[in-house]
Design a protein around this motif. Structure first.
Motif, PDB file in Angstrom:
ATOM      1  N   GLY A   1     -20.983   5.109   4.805  1.00 20.21           N
ATOM      2  CA  GLY A   1     -20.401   5.411   6.113  1.00 20.21           C
ATOM      3  C   GLY A   1     -19.370   6.509   5.951  1.00 20.21           C
ATOM      4  O   GLY A   1     -19.558   7.455   5.166  1.00 20.21           O
ATOM      5  N   GLN A   2     -18.258   6.383   6.650  1.00 14.36           N
ATOM      6  CA  GLN A   2     -17.241   7.431   6.648  1.00 14.36           C
ATOM      7  C   GLN A   2     -16.749   7.775   5.234  1.00 14.36           C
ATOM      8  O   GLN A   2     -16.673   8.935   4.869  1.00 14.36           O
ATOM      9  CB  GLN A   2     -16.041   6.954   7.459  1.00 14.36           C
TER      10      GLN A   2
ATOM     11  N   GLY B   1     -17.863   6.283   2.050  1.00 12.83           N
ATOM     12  CA  GLY B   1     -18.887   6.299   1.007  1.00 12.83           C
ATOM     13  C   GLY B   1     -19.661   7.612   0.992  1.00 12.83           C
ATOM     14  O   GLY B   1     -19.967   8.165  -0.070  1.00 12.83           O
TER      15      GLY B   1
ATOM     16  N   ASN C   1      -7.570   3.456  -2.065  1.00 13.09           N
ATOM     17  CA  ASN C   1      -7.895   3.994  -0.737  1.00 13.09           C
ATOM     18  C   ASN C   1      -6.665   4.492   0.039  1.00 13.09           C
ATOM     19  O   ASN C   1      -6.714   4.637   1.261  1.00 13.09           O
ATOM     20  CB  ASN C   1      -8.704   2.976   0.082  1.00 13.09           C
TER      21      ASN C   1
ATOM     22  N   ILE D   1     -26.934  -0.481   5.431  1.00 13.04           N
ATOM     23  CA  ILE D   1     -27.713  -1.277   6.387  1.00 13.04           C
ATOM     24  C   ILE D   1     -27.908  -0.518   7.699  1.00 13.04           C
ATOM     25  O   ILE D   1     -28.649  -0.957   8.565  1.00 13.04           O
ATOM     26  CB  ILE D   1     -27.039  -2.652   6.665  1.00 13.04           C
TER      27      ILE D   1
ATOM     28  N   THR E   1     -26.525   1.984  -1.254  1.00 12.53           N
ATOM     29  CA  THR E   1     -27.174   1.058  -0.338  1.00 12.53           C
ATOM     30  C   THR E   1     -26.488   1.140   1.010  1.00 12.53           C
ATOM     31  O   THR E   1     -25.334   1.559   1.111  1.00 12.53           O
ATOM     32  CB  THR E   1     -27.182  -0.387  -0.869  1.00 12.53           C
TER      33      THR E   1
ATOM     34  N   LYS F   1       0.834  -1.204   0.000  1.00  9.30           N
ATOM     35  CA  LYS F   1       0.000   0.000   0.000  1.00  9.30           C
ATOM     36  C   LYS F   1       0.873   1.260   0.000  1.00  9.30           C
ATOM     37  O   LYS F   1       0.694   2.150  -0.827  1.00  9.30           O
ATOM     38  CB  LYS F   1      -0.893  -0.010   1.246  1.00  9.30           C
TER      39      LYS F   1
ATOM     40  N   ALA G   1     -17.961  -0.619   1.754  1.00  6.45           N
ATOM     41  CA  ALA G   1     -18.449  -1.173   3.028  1.00  6.45           C
ATOM     42  C   ALA G   1     -17.375  -2.089   3.609  1.00  6.45           C
ATOM     43  O   ALA G   1     -16.398  -1.610   4.157  1.00  6.45           O
ATOM     44  CB  ALA G   1     -19.772  -1.874   2.814  1.00  6.45           C
ATOM     45  N   LEU G   2     -17.551  -3.390   3.407  1.00  3.97           N
ATOM     46  CA  LEU G   2     -16.652  -4.337   4.065  1.00  3.97           C
ATOM     47  C   LEU G   2     -15.774  -5.079   3.071  1.00  3.97           C
ATOM     48  O   LEU G   2     -16.067  -5.126   1.875  1.00  3.97           O
ATOM     49  CB  LEU G   2     -17.484  -5.369   4.840  1.00  3.97           C
TER      50      LEU G   2
ATOM     51  N   ALA H   1     -13.274   0.018   0.077  1.00  2.90           N
ATOM     52  CA  ALA H   1     -13.203  -1.130   0.990  1.00  2.90           C
ATOM     53  C   ALA H   1     -11.890  -1.894   0.847  1.00  2.90           C
ATOM     54  O   ALA H   1     -11.506  -2.276  -0.263  1.00  2.90           O
ATOM     55  CB  ALA H   1     -14.389  -2.057   0.758  1.00  2.90           C
TER      56      ALA H   1
ATOM     57  N   GLN I   1     -21.814   1.107  -2.475  1.00  5.03           N
ATOM     58  CA  GLN I   1     -22.204   0.211  -1.380  1.00  5.03           C
ATOM     59  C   GLN I   1     -21.587   0.735  -0.087  1.00  5.03           C
ATOM     60  O   GLN I   1     -20.367   0.733   0.073  1.00  5.03           O
ATOM     61  CB  GLN I   1     -21.699  -1.211  -1.628  1.00  5.03           C
ATOM     62  N   GLY I   2     -22.437   1.192   0.831  1.00  8.90           N
ATOM     63  CA  GLY I   2     -21.945   1.724   2.107  1.00  8.90           C
ATOM     64  C   GLY I   2     -21.825   3.228   2.055  1.00  8.90           C
ATOM     65  O   GLY I   2     -21.071   3.771   1.252  1.00  8.90           O
TER      66      GLY I   2
HETATM   67  P1  NAD Z   1     -17.728   2.811   7.886  1.00 11.05           P
HETATM   68  O1  NAD Z   1     -17.988   1.729   8.860  1.00 11.05           O
HETATM   69  O2  NAD Z   1     -17.827   4.206   8.329  1.00 11.05           O
HETATM   70  O3  NAD Z   1     -18.701   2.644   6.630  1.00 11.05           O
HETATM   71  C1  NAD Z   1     -19.066   1.431   6.084  1.00 11.05           C
HETATM   72  C2  NAD Z   1     -20.581   1.464   5.901  1.00 11.05           C
HETATM   73  O4  NAD Z   1     -20.975   0.300   5.189  1.00 11.05           O
HETATM   74  C3  NAD Z   1     -21.352   1.474   7.211  1.00 11.05           C
HETATM   75  O5  NAD Z   1     -22.176   2.618   7.238  1.00 11.05           O
HETATM   76  C4  NAD Z   1     -22.151   0.176   7.183  1.00 11.05           C
HETATM   77  O6  NAD Z   1     -23.443   0.318   7.746  1.00 11.05           O
HETATM   78  C5  NAD Z   1     -22.230  -0.102   5.701  1.00 11.05           C
HETATM   79  N1  NAD Z   1     -22.396  -1.525   5.364  1.00 11.05           N
HETATM   80  C6  NAD Z   1     -21.817  -2.595   5.932  1.00 11.05           C
HETATM   81  N2  NAD Z   1     -22.217  -3.719   5.323  1.00 11.05           N
HETATM   82  C7  NAD Z   1     -23.073  -3.355   4.355  1.00 11.05           C
HETATM   83  C8  NAD Z   1     -23.819  -4.063   3.381  1.00 11.05           C
HETATM   84  N3  NAD Z   1     -23.771  -5.392   3.284  1.00 11.05           N
HETATM   85  N4  NAD Z   1     -24.586  -3.354   2.534  1.00 11.05           N
HETATM   86  C9  NAD Z   1     -24.654  -2.020   2.621  1.00 11.05           C
HETATM   87  N5  NAD Z   1     -23.959  -1.290   3.524  1.00 11.05           N
HETATM   88  C10 NAD Z   1     -23.189  -1.955   4.376  1.00 11.05           C
HETATM   89  O7  NAD Z   1     -16.286   2.486   7.271  1.00 11.05           O
HETATM   90  P2  NAD Z   1     -15.368   3.405   6.318  1.00 11.05           P
HETATM   91  O8  NAD Z   1     -14.391   4.127   7.169  1.00 11.05           O
HETATM   92  O9  NAD Z   1     -16.208   4.134   5.331  1.00 11.05           O
HETATM   93  O10 NAD Z   1     -14.562   2.264   5.593  1.00 11.05           O
HETATM   94  C11 NAD Z   1     -15.117   1.507   4.553  1.00 11.05           C
HETATM   95  C12 NAD Z   1     -14.029   0.632   3.975  1.00 11.05           C
HETATM   96  O11 NAD Z   1     -12.939   1.456   3.556  1.00 11.05           O
HETATM   97  C13 NAD Z   1     -13.415  -0.360   4.984  1.00 11.05           C
HETATM   98  O12 NAD Z   1     -13.072  -1.531   4.311  1.00 11.05           O
HETATM   99  C14 NAD Z   1     -12.165   0.357   5.443  1.00 11.05           C
HETATM  100  O13 NAD Z   1     -11.172  -0.555   5.879  1.00 11.05           O
HETATM  101  C15 NAD Z   1     -11.743   1.031   4.163  1.00 11.05           C
HETATM  102  N6  NAD Z   1     -10.854   2.187   4.374  1.00 11.05           N
HETATM  103  C16 NAD Z   1     -11.269   3.261   5.090  1.00 11.05           C
HETATM  104  C17 NAD Z   1     -10.419   4.328   5.292  1.00 11.05           C
HETATM  105  C18 NAD Z   1     -10.846   5.549   6.019  1.00 11.05           C
HETATM  106  O14 NAD Z   1     -10.125   6.554   5.959  1.00 11.05           O
HETATM  107  N7  NAD Z   1     -11.969   5.550   6.690  1.00 11.05           N
HETATM  108  C19 NAD Z   1      -9.109   4.288   4.760  1.00 11.05           C
HETATM  109  C20 NAD Z   1      -8.714   3.177   4.022  1.00 11.05           C
HETATM  110  C21 NAD Z   1      -9.604   2.123   3.846  1.00 11.05           C
END
Ligand code: NAD
Length: 359
Positions: free
Chosen positions: A182-183, A185, A290, A205, A203, A71, A240-241, A262, A179-180
């Motif tokens: 969260g932080q 998406g 990412n 959850i 989408t 990375k 998401a995951l 993800a 998909q997702g």
């Molecule tokens: P987060 O938990 O804030 O967001 C993920 C979102 O996905 C959540 O809101 C969750 O409810 C949703 N979710 C989970 N399963 C789902 C499904 N089956 N269908 C729909 N939605 C679903 O996490 P994030 O910080 O946004 O990170 C997301 C991915 O990015 C992770 O794999 C993380 O390792 C990767 N990542 C994040 C960062 C970062 O700066 N935050 C940096 C590098 C990598």
């Protein structure tokens, strides 16, 4: 996997160091793996997990540390790859003394390894680590929440995917499925809308995240989680995951470009990377797309300047194009090509270091 032959595994994948550490008063029990420091100190977060066995913890740490090498190398950073896993129940173990004990172990590695937060550790926990060592990043009041920068990097990677597929990086006229929300998406959707995306679906959850999107951007259409992969869109963005792309979901994909935040989004790197390639889908490898998060914390080491971080994150665009071109030229999956790209940089710098120049 049979019983792990640690030295054999280290030889095969070229690890440098595996350190076990234990502190009886605080219950701190962990492993730090330093995979490769050719480019610079090994950086990787500290994860707390209640592993079923010590071997499971070691294997996780070995795998994660190696991932960090690629990375950082692919992100153009002068960092190597490392990781720490702490074994046990985070809810029961966490305390000031526990993290200060960790800080003392990190310090004992004398800067060969730099830690940060990861699963089950927070900026607050890292502030205790920082009481005992300077070799920690991701601190409160420094680089801040990495997610907007990570999402910006993904946005740049999406544009590279579009350029590669359609000959133009413009997001107008294109449709997206995220998909997702969260932080990462959530911010990605913001960037896509700002750039004039024709249509965005998402989408989720988590009901709170669905509501936030519907209030802030009612034009972004919600679809059920099981429907996201099969949408007729130009770009599918898994945010998401890990493991979201697998032998069940890949056959459903209609989007010609897949690019999201993800981590470890391919359930089986080799099989699923190849499946995407065979289907003619342009896949932007996640650890390249990412990298904004690690670029963000890296700059804490050199005096954090936001504009510089944004500029560095912008380079993900060219890097992704180069990787997609390697994949085409060599007839390999883009996931494989990203590793080739990272290894090439490590090898080139290794040779550069082969002569002694005093400074
Ligand atoms: P987060 O938990 O804030 O967001 C993920 C979102 O996905 C959540 O809101 C969750 O409810 C949703 N979710 C989970 N399963 C789902 C499904 N089956 N269908 C729909 N939605 C679903 O996490 P994030 O910080 O946004 O990170 C997301 C991915 O990015 C992770 O794999 C993380 O390792 C990767 N990542 C994040 C960062 C970062 O700066 N935050 C940096 C590098 C990598």
């Amino acid at each position: 996997m049979g019983e792990l032959q640690v030295f054999e595994y280290m030889r095969e994948h070229q690890y440098e160091q595996v350190v076990y550490f234990y502190d009886k008063p605080t219950g701190l029990k962990g492993i730090t793996v330093i995979h490769n420091t050719t480019l610079g100190p090994a950086l990787g977060g500290t994860r707390i997990w209640d592993y079923a066995t010590e071997e499971e913890a070691l294997v996780d740490c070995l795998r994660l540390a190696r991932g960090m090498t690629y990375k950082s190398a692919a992100a153009g950073l002068n960092l190597g790859g490392g990781k720490t896993v702490l074994i046990g129940d985070a809810g029961q173990l966490k305390s000031e003394a526990y993290f200060r004990a960790l800080g003392r172990f990190v310090q004992s590695l004398n800067g060969r390894y730099i830690t940060a937060e990861d699963v089950n550790t927070s900026t607050r926990d890292m502030s205790y680590v920082a009481m005992e060592t300077d070799h920690v990043v991701g601190l409160e009041g420094k680089s801040g929440n990495p997610s907007p920068i990570t999402a910006l990097g993904v946005f740049n990677a999406v544009k590279a995917g579009l350029q590669h597929k359609f000959g133009s990086p413009e997001v107008e006229n294109h449709t997206f499925a995220v998909q997702g929300a969260g932080q990462t998406g959530y911010y990605l959707i913001g960037y896509l809308l700002e750039a004039g995306a024709r249509k965005v679906y998402f989408t989720e959850i988590n009901p709170r995240h669905i509501e936030r999107m519907q209030q802030e951007h009612p034009e972004v259409e919600f679809v059920k989680p099981e429907d996201i992969f099969g949408l007729e869109v130009d770009v599918l963005s898994p945010c998401a995951l890990g493991g979201a792309l697998n032998d069940r979901t890949i056959p459903q994909i209609k989007a010609p470009v897949v690019c999201g935040s993800a981590n470890n989004v391919l359930l089986d790197e080799e099989r699923d990377g190849k499946a995407l390639k065979d289907r003619g889908i342009v896949f932007c490898p996640d650890f390249v797309a990412n990298a904004g998060g690690i670029i963000n914390v890296y700059h804490e080491l050199h005096g954090y300047v936001r504009e510089r971080v944004v500029a560095e994150t912008g380079k993900i665009y060219d890097r992704m194009l180069e990787i997609l071109a390697i994949a085409d030229a060599q007839g390999i999956s883009s996931q494989e090509a990203a590793k080739v790209f990272a290894k090439q940089r490590i090898e080139a710098v290794r040779q550069l270091h082969s002569t002694y120049i005093p400074r």
